[in-house]
Design a protein around this motif. Structure first.
Motif, PDB file in Angstrom:
ATOM      1  N   MET B  91       0.824  -1.195   0.000  1.00  0.00           N
ATOM      2  CA  MET B  91       0.000   0.000   0.000  1.00  0.00           C
ATOM      3  C   MET B  91       0.860   1.247   0.000  1.00  0.00           C
ATOM      4  N   SER B  92       0.266   2.328  -0.447  1.00  0.00           N
ATOM      5  CA  SER B  92       0.971   3.601  -0.447  1.00  0.00           C
ATOM      6  C   SER B  92      -0.002   4.714  -0.102  1.00  0.00           C
ATOM      7  N   ALA B  93       0.611   5.834   0.315  1.00  0.00           N
ATOM      8  CA  ALA B  93      -0.213   6.908   0.864  1.00  0.00           C
ATOM      9  C   ALA B  93      -0.781   7.835  -0.189  1.00  0.00           C
ATOM     10  N   GLY B  94       0.013   8.185  -1.194  1.00  0.00           N
ATOM     11  CA  GLY B  94      -0.512   9.205  -2.089  1.00  0.00           C
ATOM     12  C   GLY B  94       0.232   9.267  -3.372  1.00  0.00           C
ATOM     13  N   SER B  95       0.084  10.376  -4.045  1.00  0.00           N
ATOM     14  CA  SER B  95       0.557  10.456  -5.422  1.00  0.00           C
ATOM     15  C   SER B  95       1.764  11.362  -5.595  1.00  0.00           C
ATOM     16  N   SER B  96       2.427  11.741  -4.516  1.00  0.00           N
ATOM     17  CA  SER B  96       3.572  12.616  -4.717  1.00  0.00           C
ATOM     18  C   SER B  96       4.721  12.211  -3.808  1.00  0.00           C
ATOM     19  N   GLY B  97       5.923  12.343  -4.363  1.00  0.00           N
ATOM     20  CA  GLY B  97       7.141  12.154  -3.600  1.00  0.00           C
ATOM     21  C   GLY B  97       7.230  10.839  -2.862  1.00  0.00           C
TER      22      GLY B  97
END
Lengths: 120, 114
Positions: B91-97
């Motif tokens: 899983m990942s948190a978001g769309s940047s960096g």
């Protein structure tokens, strides 16, 4: 789907030598590539994040002078294990993230087949 | 406490059984949820990709995400011996960096017996 290749698939080397592993995105451009390490029966541990044209970002505990990463183009990243020792023996896996994923909002990582390194 | 918890198994089922694989997580910022299949000595292969809560079906595979419970599942119907592998949730948190980095579960080893 997107294809990522790694070369070599396995390598055996003597302690003290350096080993270079290549990671290529074959049918897409990748701004970012990731390098992971996996020990038997364990999950993937992120070592570093590599962005094309800039220095890699290493995770805590990973020696940047030992694991040299170069991301010279949008399709190629290399990991060099310098002065390898038996404790560096592991399964090294790279992944690549598409520059412009075909499905809006869909952005994930495609993994290479891995490189098994054995240092004697 | 790990950010992502996954029962390592091993899990053995007879051919044709329905398999349920699960992960729990603690980071409420996770929005993107994936399941990877990894055969022995191979790199992970993306199976399912889900954004936010809900269900997604692809052939014999169904992914479920319950963000309120911080719980995700992968169901495999009519399991086959060729499904024998280690299944990793990610899983990942978001769309940047750095938020794009994946956090993996430890993997569940599945064996489907013929």
């Amino acid at each position: 789907g997107a294809v990522v290749s790694q070369h070599p698939s396995r390598v055996i080397c003597k302690s003290g030598t350096s080993v270079k592993i290549e990671c290529r995105s074959l049918d897409f451009q990748a701004t970012t590539m990731f390098w992971y390490r996996q020990f038997p029966k364990q999950s993937l541990m992120l070592m570093a994040t590599s962005n094309e044209g800039s220095k890699a970002t290493y995770e805590q505990g990973v020696e940047k002078d030992k694991f040299l990463i170069n991301h010279a183009s949008l399709t190629l990243s290399t990991l060099t294990v310098t002065s390898a020792h038996p404790e560096d023996s592991s399964f090294y896996i790279c992944s690549a993230r598409e520059l412009a994923p075909p499905v809006l909002g869909r952005e994930t990582q495609y993994f290479g087949p891995g490189t098994r390194l054995l240092v004697l | 406490q790990k950010e992502v918890e996954q029962d390592p198994g091993p899990l053995s089922v007879p051919e044709g059984a329905i398999v349920s694989l699960n992960c729990t997580y603690s980071n409420s910022a996770f929005q993107y949820f994936m399941w990877y299949r990894q055969y022995s000595r191979k790199g992970p292969e993306l199976l399912m990709y889900t954004y936010s809560s809900g269900n997604k079906e692809d052939g014999r595979f169904t992914a479920q995400v319950d963000k309120s419970s911080k719980y995700i599942s992968l169901f495999i119907r009519d399991s086959q011996p060729s499904d024998s592998a280690t299944y990793l949730c990610a899983m990942s948190a978001g769309s940047s960096g750095s938020a794009r980095q994946l956090t993996f579960g430890s993997g569940t080893q599945l064996t489907v017996l013929p």
